[in-house]
Every structure is written in C-alpha cells, then in structure tokens.
Scaffold this motif. Structure first.
Motif, PDB file in Angstrom:
ATOM      1  N   ASN A 287      -8.329  11.183   4.513  1.00  0.00           N
ATOM      2  CA  ASN A 287      -9.227  10.045   4.718  1.00  0.00           C
ATOM      3  C   ASN A 287     -10.295  10.360   5.758  1.00  0.00           C
ATOM      4  OD1 ASN A 287      -7.806   8.574   2.854  1.00  0.00           O
ATOM      5  ND2 ASN A 287      -6.554   7.522   4.379  1.00  0.00           N
TER       6      ASN A 287
ATOM      7  N   ALA B 128      -2.452  12.427   4.396  1.00  0.00           N
ATOM      8  CA  ALA B 128      -3.308  11.388   3.829  1.00  0.00           C
ATOM      9  C   ALA B 128      -4.337  10.930   4.868  1.00  0.00           C
ATOM     10  CB  ALA B 128      -2.468  10.216   3.348  1.00  0.00           C
TER      11      ALA B 128
ATOM     12  N   ALA C 280       1.424   9.212  -6.028  1.00  0.00           N
ATOM     13  CA  ALA C 280       1.905  10.568  -5.762  1.00  0.00           C
ATOM     14  C   ALA C 280       2.863  11.017  -6.853  1.00  0.00           C
ATOM     15  CB  ALA C 280       2.592  10.626  -4.399  1.00  0.00           C
TER      16      ALA C 280
ATOM     17  N   ALA D 207       0.963   4.107  -2.910  1.00  0.00           N
ATOM     18  CA  ALA D 207       0.726   5.527  -2.627  1.00  0.00           C
ATOM     19  C   ALA D 207       1.849   6.397  -3.175  1.00  0.00           C
ATOM     20  CB  ALA D 207       0.572   5.743  -1.130  1.00  0.00           C
TER      21      ALA D 207
ATOM     22  N   ASN E 111      -0.969  12.502  -0.871  1.00  0.00           N
ATOM     23  CA  ASN E 111      -0.596  11.093  -1.020  1.00  0.00           C
ATOM     24  C   ASN E 111       0.835  10.830  -0.576  1.00  0.00           C
ATOM     25  OD1 ASN E 111      -2.914   9.828  -1.904  1.00  0.00           O
ATOM     26  ND2 ASN E 111      -2.593  10.453  -4.005  1.00  0.00           N
ATOM     27  N   SER E 112       1.693  11.844  -0.600  1.00  0.00           N
ATOM     28  CA  SER E 112       3.081  11.612  -0.231  1.00  0.00           C
ATOM     29  C   SER E 112       3.353  11.848   1.249  1.00  0.00           C
ATOM     30  CB  SER E 112       4.002  12.501  -1.074  1.00  0.00           C
ATOM     31  OG  SER E 112       3.729  13.860  -0.837  1.00  0.00           O
TER      32      SER E 112
ATOM     33  N   GLY F 100       0.825  -1.214   0.000  1.00  0.00           N
ATOM     34  CA  GLY F 100       0.000   0.000   0.000  1.00  0.00           C
ATOM     35  C   GLY F 100       0.852   1.255   0.000  1.00  0.00           C
ATOM     36  N   TYR F 101       1.945   1.230   0.752  1.00  0.00           N
ATOM     37  CA  TYR F 101       2.836   2.395   0.798  1.00  0.00           C
ATOM     38  C   TYR F 101       3.483   2.632  -0.566  1.00  0.00           C
ATOM     39  CZ  TYR F 101       6.537   5.556   2.194  1.00  0.00           C
ATOM     40  OH  TYR F 101       7.370   6.639   2.285  1.00  0.00           O
TER      41      TYR F 101
ATOM     42  N   CYS G  36      -3.179  16.574  -4.612  1.00  0.00           N
ATOM     43  CA  CYS G  36      -3.224  15.108  -4.506  1.00  0.00           C
ATOM     44  C   CYS G  36      -1.834  14.546  -4.265  1.00  0.00           C
ATOM     45  CB  CYS G  36      -3.816  14.507  -5.776  1.00  0.00           C
ATOM     46  SG  CYS G  36      -5.556  14.868  -5.985  1.00  0.00           S
TER      47      CYS G  36
END
Length: 87
Positions: free
Chosen positions: A72, A68, A15, A11, A62-63, A7-8, A58
């Motif tokens: 969320n 993030a 990004a 992301a 995202n980074s 997931g990381y 974004c």
C-alpha cells in the motif's frame, strides 16, 4: 463484526483465490500455455510462467499484513509521484 474484521476476511478470501489460481496454472503449464494461446496472448509459454508468479506475489502480499502495508505504501508513493508534473 467490525469493519476491520470484514476487511481482514475479504483479504484472506482474495489471497485464497490468488493462491488457488496460481496453483492451478502451475500444475499444468502446457494447458495454461494453450489457454493463453487461445486468448491470443503473444508468447503464451512465457506468460504461462510469469502469470502464476504474479498471482503468488499477490497471494503473499494479501496474506501478510506487513507486506500488504508495504504494498500500500509503494502504491501511494507511485500514485503521488505520477501526479507530479515532470516538465
């Protein structure tokens, strides 16, 4: 690799895509405006300036894990509040 690691990495890739897209649009605003005009968007000059800023937002959210998480949380709140009947 664990699921959180995947997931990381995902992301970071997303990004990077947003950062590259924003940089490409900001590098040549005239061409970006022309492209948006060809797509039939109204006010392509305005969108040529707004869209890269949205993409940069974004990229930043995202980074950065903290941002993030904030994003969320706001999405969760907005989705739950939209499900509450107002009548």
């Amino acid at each position: 690799m664990t699921a959180s690691g995947i997931g990381y990495v995902a992301a970071v890739v997303v990004a990077a895509v947003f950062a590259a897209a924003a940089a490409a649009k900001l590098r040549d605003l005239r061409q970006t405006s022309t492209d948006f005009d060809r797509l039939g968007l109204p006010n392509p000059d305005v969108f040529a300036r707004i869209v890269p800023l949205a993409e940069m937002t974004c990229w930043i959210t995202n980074s950065s894990p903290g941002l993030a998480g904030l994003r969320n949380l706001t999405e969760l709140i907005s989705h739950r509040s939209s499900a509450i009947p107002l009548a």
